[in-house]
Design a protein around this motif. Structure first.
Motif, PDB file in Angstrom:
ATOM      1  N   GLN A   1      11.535   3.841  -4.644  1.00  0.00           N
ATOM      2  CA  GLN A   1      12.594   4.707  -4.144  1.00  0.00           C
ATOM      3  C   GLN A   1      13.688   4.927  -5.184  1.00  0.00           C
ATOM      4  OE1 GLN A   1      12.732   2.237  -0.255  1.00  0.00           O
ATOM      5  NE2 GLN A   1      13.693   4.185   0.282  1.00  0.00           N
ATOM      6  N   THR A   2      13.979   3.905  -5.964  1.00  0.00           N
ATOM      7  CA  THR A   2      15.063   4.028  -6.941  1.00  0.00           C
ATOM      8  C   THR A   2      14.710   4.954  -8.090  1.00  0.00           C
ATOM      9  OG1 THR A   2      14.260   2.061  -8.115  1.00  0.00           O
ATOM     10  CG2 THR A   2      15.914   1.726  -6.401  1.00  0.00           C
ATOM     11  N   LYS A   3      13.411   5.314  -8.217  1.00  0.00           N
ATOM     12  CA  LYS A   3      13.022   6.269  -9.265  1.00  0.00           C
ATOM     13  C   LYS A   3      13.273   7.703  -8.830  1.00  0.00           C
ATOM     14  CE  LYS A   3       9.328   3.139 -10.675  1.00  0.00           C
ATOM     15  NZ  LYS A   3       7.864   2.915 -10.694  1.00  0.00           N
ATOM     16  N   ASN A   4      13.618   7.888  -7.576  1.00  0.00           N
ATOM     17  CA  ASN A   4      13.901   9.227  -7.060  1.00  0.00           C
ATOM     18  C   ASN A   4      15.263   9.675  -7.565  1.00  0.00           C
ATOM     19  OD1 ASN A   4      14.209  11.570  -5.635  1.00  0.00           O
ATOM     20  ND2 ASN A   4      14.036  10.651  -3.605  1.00  0.00           N
ATOM     21  N   ARG A   5      15.273  10.759  -8.350  1.00  0.00           N
ATOM     22  CA  ARG A   5      16.527  11.229  -8.934  1.00  0.00           C
ATOM     23  C   ARG A   5      17.494  11.757  -7.874  1.00  0.00           C
ATOM     24  NH1 ARG A   5      13.864  15.154 -13.313  1.00  0.00           N
ATOM     25  NH2 ARG A   5      12.435  15.382 -11.564  1.00  0.00           N
ATOM     26  N   HIS A   6      16.988  12.006  -6.673  1.00  0.00           N
ATOM     27  CA  HIS A   6      17.831  12.541  -5.608  1.00  0.00           C
ATOM     28  C   HIS A   6      18.259  11.456  -4.619  1.00  0.00           C
ATOM     29  CE1 HIS A   6      16.686  16.440  -7.136  1.00  0.00           C
ATOM     30  NE2 HIS A   6      15.395  16.151  -6.971  1.00  0.00           N
ATOM     31  N   LEU A   7      18.139  10.197  -5.006  1.00  0.00           N
ATOM     32  CA  LEU A   7      18.469   9.108  -4.078  1.00  0.00           C
ATOM     33  C   LEU A   7      19.939   9.149  -3.677  1.00  0.00           C
ATOM     34  CD1 LEU A   7      17.729   6.517  -2.580  1.00  0.00           C
ATOM     35  CD2 LEU A   7      18.211   5.239  -4.674  1.00  0.00           C
ATOM     36  N   VAL A   8      20.829   9.342  -4.648  1.00  0.00           N
ATOM     37  CA  VAL A   8      22.263   9.366  -4.333  1.00  0.00           C
ATOM     38  C   VAL A   8      22.572  10.509  -3.371  1.00  0.00           C
ATOM     39  CG1 VAL A   8      24.576   9.594  -5.298  1.00  0.00           C
ATOM     40  CG2 VAL A   8      22.828   8.312  -6.543  1.00  0.00           C
ATOM     41  N   GLN A   9      21.987  11.676  -3.611  1.00  0.00           N
ATOM     42  CA  GLN A   9      22.196  12.811  -2.721  1.00  0.00           C
ATOM     43  C   GLN A   9      21.640  12.506  -1.333  1.00  0.00           C
ATOM     44  OE1 GLN A   9      20.402  16.414  -4.141  1.00  0.00           O
ATOM     45  NE2 GLN A   9      20.887  17.587  -2.296  1.00  0.00           N
ATOM     46  N   LEU A  10      20.484  11.855  -1.272  1.00  0.00           N
ATOM     47  CA  LEU A  10      19.886  11.498   0.017  1.00  0.00           C
ATOM     48  C   LEU A  10      20.802  10.570   0.802  1.00  0.00           C
ATOM     49  CD1 LEU A  10      17.455  11.374   1.992  1.00  0.00           C
ATOM     50  CD2 LEU A  10      16.586   9.468   0.624  1.00  0.00           C
TER      51      LEU A  10
ATOM     52  N   LEU B   1       0.831  -1.198   0.000  1.00  0.00           N
ATOM     53  CA  LEU B   1       0.000   0.000   0.000  1.00  0.00           C
ATOM     54  C   LEU B   1       0.868   1.252   0.000  1.00  0.00           C
ATOM     55  CD1 LEU B   1      -2.765   1.339   0.203  1.00  0.00           C
ATOM     56  CD2 LEU B   1      -2.618   1.098   2.688  1.00  0.00           C
ATOM     57  N   ALA B   2       1.949   1.236   0.751  1.00  0.00           N
ATOM     58  CA  ALA B   2       2.849   2.387   0.782  1.00  0.00           C
ATOM     59  C   ALA B   2       3.468   2.626  -0.588  1.00  0.00           C
ATOM     60  CB  ALA B   2       3.940   2.172   1.831  1.00  0.00           C
ATOM     61  N   GLU B   3       3.779   1.556  -1.310  1.00  0.00           N
ATOM     62  CA  GLU B   3       4.347   1.713  -2.651  1.00  0.00           C
ATOM     63  C   GLU B   3       3.315   2.262  -3.618  1.00  0.00           C
ATOM     64  OE1 GLU B   3       5.871  -2.142  -3.534  1.00  0.00           O
ATOM     65  OE2 GLU B   3       7.847  -1.702  -2.702  1.00  0.00           O
ATOM     66  N   GLN B   4       2.068   1.829  -3.494  1.00  0.00           N
ATOM     67  CA  GLN B   4       1.021   2.317  -4.395  1.00  0.00           C
ATOM     68  C   GLN B   4       0.704   3.783  -4.150  1.00  0.00           C
ATOM     69  OE1 GLN B   4      -2.378  -0.248  -4.035  1.00  0.00           O
ATOM     70  NE2 GLN B   4      -1.257  -2.089  -4.620  1.00  0.00           N
ATOM     71  N   THR B   5       0.732   4.225  -2.906  1.00  0.00           N
ATOM     72  CA  THR B   5       0.353   5.596  -2.572  1.00  0.00           C
ATOM     73  C   THR B   5       1.534   6.563  -2.561  1.00  0.00           C
ATOM     74  OG1 THR B   5       0.605   5.090  -0.208  1.00  0.00           O
ATOM     75  CG2 THR B   5      -1.589   4.813  -1.183  1.00  0.00           C
ATOM     76  N   GLY B   6       2.758   6.051  -2.721  1.00  0.00           N
ATOM     77  CA  GLY B   6       3.919   6.918  -2.688  1.00  0.00           C
ATOM     78  C   GLY B   6       4.460   7.169  -1.298  1.00  0.00           C
ATOM     79  N   LEU B   7       3.792   6.620  -0.264  1.00  0.00           N
ATOM     80  CA  LEU B   7       4.278   6.811   1.107  1.00  0.00           C
ATOM     81  C   LEU B   7       5.589   6.078   1.352  1.00  0.00           C
ATOM     82  CD1 LEU B   7       0.947   6.515   3.128  1.00  0.00           C
ATOM     83  CD2 LEU B   7       2.315   8.563   2.764  1.00  0.00           C
ATOM     84  N   ILE B   8       5.933   5.166   0.445  1.00  0.00           N
ATOM     85  CA  ILE B   8       7.182   4.427   0.618  1.00  0.00           C
ATOM     86  C   ILE B   8       8.387   5.373   0.566  1.00  0.00           C
ATOM     87  CG2 ILE B   8       7.542   3.951  -1.828  1.00  0.00           C
ATOM     88  CD1 ILE B   8       8.120   1.535   1.143  1.00  0.00           C
ATOM     89  N   ILE B   9       8.230   6.542  -0.085  1.00  0.00           N
ATOM     90  CA  ILE B   9       9.335   7.498  -0.177  1.00  0.00           C
ATOM     91  C   ILE B   9       9.679   8.054   1.202  1.00  0.00           C
ATOM     92  CG2 ILE B   9      10.108   9.666  -1.188  1.00  0.00           C
ATOM     93  CD1 ILE B   9       9.955   7.392  -3.180  1.00  0.00           C
ATOM     94  N   PRO B  10       8.736   8.682   1.922  1.00  0.00           N
ATOM     95  CA  PRO B  10       9.109   9.163   3.264  1.00  0.00           C
ATOM     96  C   PRO B  10       9.412   8.030   4.232  1.00  0.00           C
ATOM     97  CG  PRO B  10       6.740   9.464   2.881  1.00  0.00           C
ATOM     98  CD  PRO B  10       7.354   9.074   1.570  1.00  0.00           C
ATOM     99  N   ILE B  11       8.712   6.888   4.088  1.00  0.00           N
ATOM    100  CA  ILE B  11       8.999   5.751   4.971  1.00  0.00           C
ATOM    101  C   ILE B  11      10.412   5.245   4.722  1.00  0.00           C
ATOM    102  CG2 ILE B  11       8.399   3.343   5.452  1.00  0.00           C
ATOM    103  CD1 ILE B  11       5.482   4.083   5.055  1.00  0.00           C
ATOM    104  N   GLY B  12      10.783   5.140   3.438  1.00  0.00           N
ATOM    105  CA  GLY B  12      12.123   4.681   3.099  1.00  0.00           C
ATOM    106  C   GLY B  12      13.197   5.625   3.606  1.00  0.00           C
ATOM    107  N   GLU B  13      12.933   6.935   3.533  1.00  0.00           N
ATOM    108  CA  GLU B  13      13.903   7.895   4.055  1.00  0.00           C
ATOM    109  C   GLU B  13      14.058   7.730   5.563  1.00  0.00           C
ATOM    110  OE1 GLU B  13      12.673  11.737   2.856  1.00  0.00           O
ATOM    111  OE2 GLU B  13      12.954  11.387   0.701  1.00  0.00           O
ATOM    112  N   TRP B  14      12.934   7.489   6.255  1.00  0.00           N
ATOM    113  CA  TRP B  14      13.009   7.294   7.708  1.00  0.00           C
ATOM    114  C   TRP B  14      13.799   6.028   8.032  1.00  0.00           C
ATOM    115  CZ3 TRP B  14      11.389   3.299  10.835  1.00  0.00           C
ATOM    116  CH2 TRP B  14      11.417   3.542  12.222  1.00  0.00           C
ATOM    117  N   VAL B  15      13.554   4.941   7.286  1.00  0.00           N
ATOM    118  CA  VAL B  15      14.276   3.681   7.528  1.00  0.00           C
ATOM    119  C   VAL B  15      15.766   3.892   7.325  1.00  0.00           C
ATOM    120  CG1 VAL B  15      14.641   1.346   6.667  1.00  0.00           C
ATOM    121  CG2 VAL B  15      12.320   2.199   6.976  1.00  0.00           C
TER     122      VAL B  15
END
Length: 895
Positions: free
Chosen positions: A685-694, A646-660
């Motif tokens: 998460q890997t589609k985020n162009r700022h992943l390396v910077q994060l 559900l988090a992946e479908q709604t995009g919440l996986i992005i902030p959750i992944g950053e917290w993890v």
């Protein structure tokens, strides 16, 4: 400007001099006549100057109190209308959650423009005295009420555009009220403009008549006086007559003879001198009057509106130059004295008023003149050119007709109306227009007995925005729109509700479900075909929810049903689903879980557990894999299998992944330096162009060394966009971060990815490890016949993967080790690391230090068996079996 002469010229009072009765001598008569003449000339000059000043003041008042406020009021109305349109433009793209920061910035920009408009609006009300205080107060209150609703709608649009659309009706109501007040103000100023213009014209005409009458009276009086005394005069009189003739011809540069005489002739000569002076004064007065007329002509001809003044007999009295420029009629074709029928005949002859008959137009104009009240009427003057005729009655029975070209205004209004109900990007109807069409179809059930509503959502559209940019996403939406229009019939309705969400309404006859299913299949196939967008080959999909009309079901409920069915279709993607009973409850449960998940993220309800990765060569813990747990106050412990998808479908996986990532790195920084931490990366998460910077910023903030962080990805990540992902993985590798491939062996191209990217580790999928089973003897001799065929096959695959990793210099990790036999087999085959419940189940962060000491002291699989009580408790909770360690018997009875 052409003007009719006014026959009603006011004559000056006639002065009759009776010599015998009064006993006046000729000398006295000659002295009296010039004096009176000079007095009249002075009066003419004074009146001319006063009238000129009055006309100039009137023009100033007309400009200050009418034209300027009217122009500013119209500008403010257009500015507020454009502002309101931008609000709906913001709402129309608000459901695209690709870039919430940009959406919020757009909402802030609209609010800033509102603040600027509010300040300008207040300055307009304060600066213009033509706007009365009660009207200004009402307008200011209306604007403040509208601004309040505007800000509320814009604030919600920055975060939740769907709710912003729901409350936009309040802003619409305030906007309609404010616009009505502005229209009333514009009408009032327009009426005031006509009244002041008419008054200025009447005042100019009266001044001209008065000056003309005074001049004629003065000249007549002088001539009569000369005739009265001329009978007794011969030669001096002839000389004076000659002087008088020259003066009459306009020659004032002469010498008047006989001025030194003291008799009547001398007096006459003095009178001629005075007359000469009077002519000079009159010439000056005439010049002032001409200048006044020129100013009035300039004012009338510089008007933005054409003007046609009618007399009380309904004949033309005055026409300004703007009328000819606007209508295209030749100069002078409309002149004074023409009747309504003659004006219409000339207009039709030059192509005006297409499609109208002469009698019809004559009746209309005559009706406006006879109405004796302020009337406005719009008419098509030429094909595509519209004018607004405003008729304002005059006190003398005539009327002033002004012609305003409103073509561009109509186009702007039509454009604004179109933009308010259509999507600016695709040109499709927007949500407002879609709902109106739905309501119309429901009202006309007799003509449209049945129809189907489609809710369509594009699959993987957000990935296009994230990878090649929003301009490419806009181009893709236009291409999708073209394909949707090709799939439906001309009379079917296709609308864009926002973002990548579309809606379709089709009329169904006969077998409605079959027709709807056929169309849905065509749309899925058409939308799923490849696109060429800005040099990129793009493939997306479409998920469709369908609801069929039923008696008593409103349009809003039909759209809601289609949206509910869409959620079912999105579970599989690239397909369609019809609404069925029970779907709403499932969707409600899903949305409830989503709402709790969002609250959980803000309330810090998540916790990380860590499962050790045990290095078999060094016989110690090498790293821990971070696994998220959700402790919901209302739901209890929620399985990651329930909320991660559900988090992946709604995009919440992005902030959750950053917290993890942040939490795992911060906690790992407190562990011994040789122990790392592994974090799973979702494909989203890997589609985020700022992943390396994060990752770089997280390592710097937490102080964790880059070589202690391991990021785990699956083959699904690599299937998205190989070149982009490979570049991103290379950048992570350059930081010093380790990258491992999870679930190795389950994909069809895993080996090709090993050749293209130097992975640090491959993790053998637990499905192969779970098939490794047998006795202790089997474990020592994996090739024994006692091992089942399934076990031999699994053992062969495991040996092959381990051998591949060894030859490529890549570490291998066996996942799902739950028995001593499995541990012995992978150790025997040379596996680098193991992970599983046999080593340890995932443990909270506060138990890591003790777990490290215990596992480093007791080697798993050796005679000293680790404490299995934590494993036992976990397996009891999960209702899963737990195998006994080698050499021990373990019996568990689960009631």
């Amino acid at each position: 400007m052409t003007e009719l002469p006014d026959a009603r010229v006011e004559q000056p009072p006639r002065v009759r001099v009776r010599s015998a009765r009064l006993g006046f001598s000729l000398a006295r008569k000659l002295a009296l006549i010039p004096a009176i003449t000079l007095l009249l000339m002075g009066l003419i000059l004074a009146v001319a100057l006063e009238m000129g000043e009055q006309h100039i003041a009137a023009l100033g008042v007309l400009d200050r109190d009418v034209f300027e406020p009217l122009s500013r009021a119209q500008t403010m109305k257009d500015e507020i209308t454009l502002l309101h349109t931008k609000l709906f433009a913001l709402l129309s793209i608000g459901n695209n959650e690709a870039d919430p920061v940009a959406q919020k910035a757009a909402a802030n920009a609209v609010v800033r423009r509102l603040e600027g408009t509010a300040a300008e609006f207040d300055r307009f009300l304060v600066a213009n005295e033509a706007v009365s205080k009660p009207v200004a107060s009402r307008l200011r209150g209306g604007f403040q009420a509208y601004a309040k609703r505007f800000r509320e709608t814009a604030d919600f649009a920055a975060y939740d555009a769907s709710y912003g659309v729901l409350i936009a009706a309040n802003a619409d109501e305030r906007f309609a009220a404010l616009r009505a007040d502005l229209d009333e103000l514009v009408q009032s100023l327009t009426s005031r403009r006509a009244i002041l213009t008419t008054g200025s014209i009447s005042q100019g005409r009266a001044a001209e008549n008065a000056l003309f009458g005074l001049g004629v009276g003065a000249t007549t009086l002088a001539l009569l006086g000369a005739i009265a005394v001329g009978r007794g005069v011969t030669r001096p009189m002839l000389r004076l007559t000659g002087v008088l003739n020259r003066l009459a011809s306009g020659d004032t540069e002469l010498f008047v003879p006989e001025l030194l005489r003291r008799d009547e002739i001398g007096a006459m000569a003095h009178a001629l001198e005075v007359f000469r002076t009077s002519l000079i004064a009159r010439r000056q007065a005439d010049g002032a009057l001409r200048r006044t007329h020129l100013q009035l002509d300039a004012a009338l001809n510089s008007m933005l509106q054409g003007m046609l003044v009618w007399s009380q007999e309904h004949r033309v009295q005055l026409v300004n130059g703007r009328f000819f420029a606007m209508t295209g009629l030749p100069e002078g074709s409309i002149h004074t004295g023409l009747t309504v029928s003659e004006v219409i005949e000339i207009s039709l002859a030059h192509g005006l008023y297409p499609g109208k008959h002469a009698d019809q137009l004559v009746d209309m104009i005559t009706g406006l003149l006879l109405a004796r009240r302020s009337v406005q009427h719009q008419l098509e003057m030429r094909p595509g050119q519209f004018v607004q005729i405003a008729m304002e009655p005059m006190p003398d029975g005539g009327a002033v007709a002004t012609f305003e070209d409103v073509t561009e205004k109509r186009r702007n209004e039509e454009r604004i109306a179109f933009m308010a109900r259509h999507d600016a990007l695709t040109g499709l109807p927007n949500r407002t227009r879609f709902q109106e069409q739905m309501a119309a179809m429901l009202e006309a059930r007799a003509e449209v007995p049945a129809f189907a509503v489609f809710c369509l959502d594009l699959d993987h559209f957000k990935e296009v925005n994230d990878t090649i940019g929003h301009p490419a996403g806009d181009d893709l939406l236009r291409l999708v729109t073209a394909r949707l229009r090709q799939c439906v019939r001309d009379y079917d309705l296709v609308a864009r509700l926002g973002g990548d969400e579309f809606a379709i309404v089709i009329k169904t006859t006969g077998d409605g479900p079959a027709l709807a299913a056929s169309l849905a299949s065509r749309i899925v196939a058409a939308v799923g075909a490849p696109y060429q967008v800005q040099g990129h080959s793009v493939v997306i999909g479409a998920s469709i929810g369908i609801a069929l009309s039923e008696p008593g079901v409103s349009g809003a409920d039909l759209l809601k049903r289609a949206d509910v069915a869409l959620y079912r279709a999105k579970e599989e993607r690239g397909t369609f689903a019809f609404f069925e009973s029970g779907m709403e409850e499932q969707l409600h449960a899903r949305r409830g879980l989503e709402a709790d998940l969002r609250l959980g993220l803000h309330r810090d309800e998540f916790e990380l557990y860590y499962q050790p990765l045990y290095n078999l060569a060094e016989d110690r813990v090498a790293a821990f894999e971070a696994l998220i747990r959700w402790n919901s106050p209302s739901r209890g412990r929620v399985s990651p299998a329930d909320f991660i998808p559900l988090a992946e479908q709604t995009g919440l996986i992005i902030p959750i992944g950053e917290w993890v990532l942040s939490t795992a790195c911060a906690e790992a920084a407190r562990w011994p330096d040789h122990i790392g931490v592994a974090v799973n990366l979702s494909p989203i998460q890997t589609k985020n162009r700022h992943l390396v910077q994060l990752v770089s910023e997280t390592l710097a903030r937490t102080g964790l060394s880059a070589d202690r962080l391991e990021l785990e990805i699956t083959e699904t990540v690599l299937l998205q966009d190989t070149e982009t992902v490979m570049t991103m993985l290379g950048d992570l590798h350059d930081l010093g971060v380790k990258v491992s491939m999870d679930d190795f062996g389950t994909g069809y191209s895993s080996l090709s990815y090993l050749r293209r990217f130097p992975f640090d580790k491959i993790k053998i999928d637990r499905s192969f490890i779970s098939d490794l089973h047998g006795s202790a003897a089997d474990a020592r001799n994996a090739g024994s016949d006692a091992v089942s065929a399934e076990g031999r096959s699994a053992a062969t695959i495991v040996r092959a993967i381990i051998g591949l990793g060894t030859n490529l210099g890549i570490a291998t990790t066996a996942e799902g080790i739950e028995t001593a036999q499995q541990l012995a087999q992978v150790r025997q085959n040379g596996c680098t690391e193991v992970q599983g419940y046999f080593i340890s189940p995932p443990r909270p962060a506060n138990e890591i230090a003790e777990l490290i000491r215990r596992l480093d002291r007791i080697r798993p699989g050796m005679p000293d068996v680790p404490d299995v009580s934590p494993q036992l408790a976990t397996c009891m909770d999960r209702r899963e079996p737990l195998a006994a360690p080698a050499g021990r018997d373990l019996q568990i009875v689960v009631p």
